[in-house]
Design an enzyme around this catalytic site. Structure first.
Site, PDB file in Angstrom:
ATOM      1  N   GLU A  92      -3.406  -5.355   3.210  1.00  0.00           N
ATOM      2  CA  GLU A  92      -3.523  -5.710   1.792  1.00  0.00           C
ATOM      3  C   GLU A  92      -4.295  -6.924   1.467  1.00  0.00           C
ATOM      4  OE1 GLU A  92      -0.894  -4.479   3.518  1.00  0.00           O
ATOM      5  OE2 GLU A  92       0.359  -3.002   2.464  1.00  0.00           O
ATOM      6  N   GLY A  96       0.377   2.813  -1.206  1.00  0.00           N
ATOM      7  CA  GLY A  96       0.702   3.116  -2.312  1.00  0.00           C
ATOM      8  C   GLY A  96      -0.546   3.386  -3.226  1.00  0.00           C
ATOM      9  N   ASP A  98       3.355  -5.720   1.543  1.00  0.00           N
ATOM     10  CA  ASP A  98       4.827  -5.809   1.061  1.00  0.00           C
ATOM     11  C   ASP A  98       5.804  -4.336   1.578  1.00  0.00           C
ATOM     12  OD1 ASP A  98       3.153  -3.537  -0.116  1.00  0.00           O
ATOM     13  OD2 ASP A  98       4.102  -3.666  -2.057  1.00  0.00           O
ATOM     14  N   GLY A 138       1.967   1.257   2.240  1.00  0.00           N
ATOM     15  CA  GLY A 138       3.395   1.779   1.667  1.00  0.00           C
ATOM     16  C   GLY A 138       3.930   2.765   2.791  1.00  0.00           C
TER      17      GLY A 138
HETATM   18  C1  QUE Z   1      -5.234  -1.946   1.192  1.00  0.00           C
HETATM   19  C2  QUE Z   1      -4.239  -1.028   0.843  1.00  0.00           C
HETATM   20  C3  QUE Z   1      -4.717   0.296   0.336  1.00  0.00           C
HETATM   21  C4  QUE Z   1      -5.930   0.826   0.855  1.00  0.00           C
HETATM   22  C5  QUE Z   1      -6.767  -0.174   1.195  1.00  0.00           C
HETATM   23  C6  QUE Z   1      -6.718  -1.430   1.279  1.00  0.00           C
HETATM   24  C7  QUE Z   1      -3.566   1.285  -0.184  1.00  0.00           C
HETATM   25  C8  QUE Z   1      -4.032   2.546  -0.246  1.00  0.00           C
HETATM   26  C9  QUE Z   1      -5.301   2.928  -0.193  1.00  0.00           C
HETATM   27  C10 QUE Z   1      -5.803   4.291  -0.448  1.00  0.00           C
HETATM   28  C11 QUE Z   1      -7.036   4.721   0.376  1.00  0.00           C
HETATM   29  C12 QUE Z   1      -7.400   6.226   0.300  1.00  0.00           C
HETATM   30  C13 QUE Z   1      -7.112   6.856  -0.797  1.00  0.00           C
HETATM   31  C14 QUE Z   1      -6.026   6.321  -1.762  1.00  0.00           C
HETATM   32  C15 QUE Z   1      -5.438   4.844  -1.359  1.00  0.00           C
HETATM   33  O1  QUE Z   1      -6.083   2.113   0.345  1.00  0.00           O
HETATM   34  O2  QUE Z   1      -2.384   0.854  -0.440  1.00  0.00           O
HETATM   35  O3  QUE Z   1      -5.314   7.003  -2.748  1.00  0.00           O
HETATM   36  O4  QUE Z   1      -7.371   8.049  -1.042  1.00  0.00           O
HETATM   37  O5  QUE Z   1      -3.280   3.578  -0.942  1.00  0.00           O
HETATM   38  O6  QUE Z   1      -7.428  -2.089   1.909  1.00  0.00           O
HETATM   39  O7  QUE Z   1      -3.109  -1.363   0.386  1.00  0.00           O
END
Ligand code: QUE
Length: 351
Positions: free
Chosen positions: A138, A67, A146, A115
């Site tokens: 998470e 997400g 989740d 997600g």
């Molecule tokens: C736990 C997470 C997420 C995460 C790192 C975690 C997550 C998520 C992202 C993420 C990574 C790179 C991106 C971005 C989001 O990292 O849900 O927009 O460019 O989206 O340790 O739940």
């Protein structure tokens, strides 16, 4: 000025093809993407021209990294409306996938986390490639696994769900099939040909999809995880976090030491909530599991929780050095854990 759509829908040869189209953000999900995807699935479920759905990620790197939690954490706990709206929209869409009446095929040809797991694991087919990297990460950002983790993680073999949910362990190739999270393996260069063959095939059932897959699939070999299965099941079958940590500390094994040091970096309260989440989720049907998750995440975003600090440390400042509160496992009370499971009254998730 035109802005590129974050999610694309295409119909080809009886296939409904979804493309997550935010490659610079590793195709992480926004509220708008979840709304549009849910609407399209409702349409395709009863559209006789659509025989199966395919979901893929744009770009070379990711299927979907999760997400868009960075954006969610920009809101303060006092103004968490946007965050709960995101989770509600995402979980409605996850439930739509779980109940989807036709083959739903995810092409996991890159990073698949959080997600991204939620938009794939509840469908009928998960094709993985050598580029797939799976995790439910998470606990590192003070959140919980989740998007249906409450439902699928307790149903993985042995205690793999508890292990993956607490440690955020990254899996590749054969290990992803070993857990059952992936259902077939093919090399990335086969994906285009596979989609073309599927569009040309007469798809009436999941068996017809399996027949096409079998023309492209390969055996990724032995799963390295199998060597540690007995250790995982013993340690992560303990009844509470303190016992899991003591168990790992008592094992003279490099795997145990590495796993213990990983757990010591995670949010103590998240880990305790995750144990309760996975234990309760094992006895819940899909929709009640989603409603439980919604209670947990609604609680998490509504106070100055480890989630805000975790996103800061991992995704914003990238110092990888969060200050957790409570700071230790021993300092987390049962009352703090159980508060995450309280009924939301008129704010319960409606599914
Ligand atoms: C736990 C997470 C997420 C995460 C790192 C975690 C997550 C998520 C992202 C993420 C990574 C790179 C991106 C971005 C989001 O990292 O849900 O927009 O460019 O989206 O340790 O739940």
């Amino acid at each position: 000025m035109t802005t590129e759509a974050e999610i694309l829908f295409e119909e080809r040869g009886g296939l409904g093809i979804i493309t997550l189209n935010r490659p610079r953000a590793l195709n992480s999900l926004s509220t708008g993407m979840c709304v549009l995807m849910d609407q399209e699935l409702v349409k395709w479920a009863t559209d006789d021209a659509i025989k199966a759905v395919i979901i893929q990620g744009a770009g070379e790197k990711a299927f979907c990294a999760g997400g868009d939690v960075k954006t969610l954490a920009e809101n303060s706990p006092e103004d968490h409306h946007k965050a709960t709206e995101f989770f509600a929209t995402e979980y409605v869409m996850n439930s739509r996938i779980y109940h989807f009446p036709k083959p739903y095929i995810a092409l996991l040809d890159g990073i698949t986390m959080g997600g991204g797991v939620g938009v794939s694991v509840h469908g009928s087919h998960r094709i993985i490639t050598e580029k797939c990297l799976f995790a439910m990460p998470e606990s590192a950002i003070g959140l919980i696994p989740d998007v249906g983790g409450s439902y699928f993680m307790p149903r993985l073999p042995g205690k793999l769900g508890m292990y993956l949910g607490l440690t955020g362990a990254r899996l590749k190739g054969a290990d992803i099939l070993y857990t059952g999270i992936g259902t077939s393996y093919m090399t990335s260069d086969k994906i285009d040909g596979f989609v073309t063959a599927l569009a040309e095939a007469d798809i009436k059932s999941a068996d017809d999809v399996d027949r096409v897959i079998s023309c492209f699939a390969e055996d990724p070999g032995e799963a390295p995880l199998d060597e540690f299965r007995d250790l995982i099941d013993a340690a992560f079958g303990e009844h509470c976090l303190e016992d899991i940590l003591d168990h790992l500390a008592a094992i003279d094994h490099e795997w145990a030491a590495k796993t213990l040091s990983k757990l010591k970096k995670m949010s103590p309260i998240s880990m305790k909530v995750i144990i309760e989440q996975i234990l309760q989720g094992g006895a819940l049907e899909f929709n009640p599991a989603m409603q439980m998750e919604y209670r947990i995440v609604s609680h998490i975003v509504s106070y100055q929780s480890d989630f805000y600090e975790g996103v800061r440390a991992v995704l914003i400042d990238k110092d990888q050095n969060p200050t957790w509160n409570p700071a230790t496992v021993e300092a987390v009370t049962d009352a703090q854990v159980m508060a995450h499971f309280e009924n939301l009254g008129d704010k319960e998730l409606v599914l």
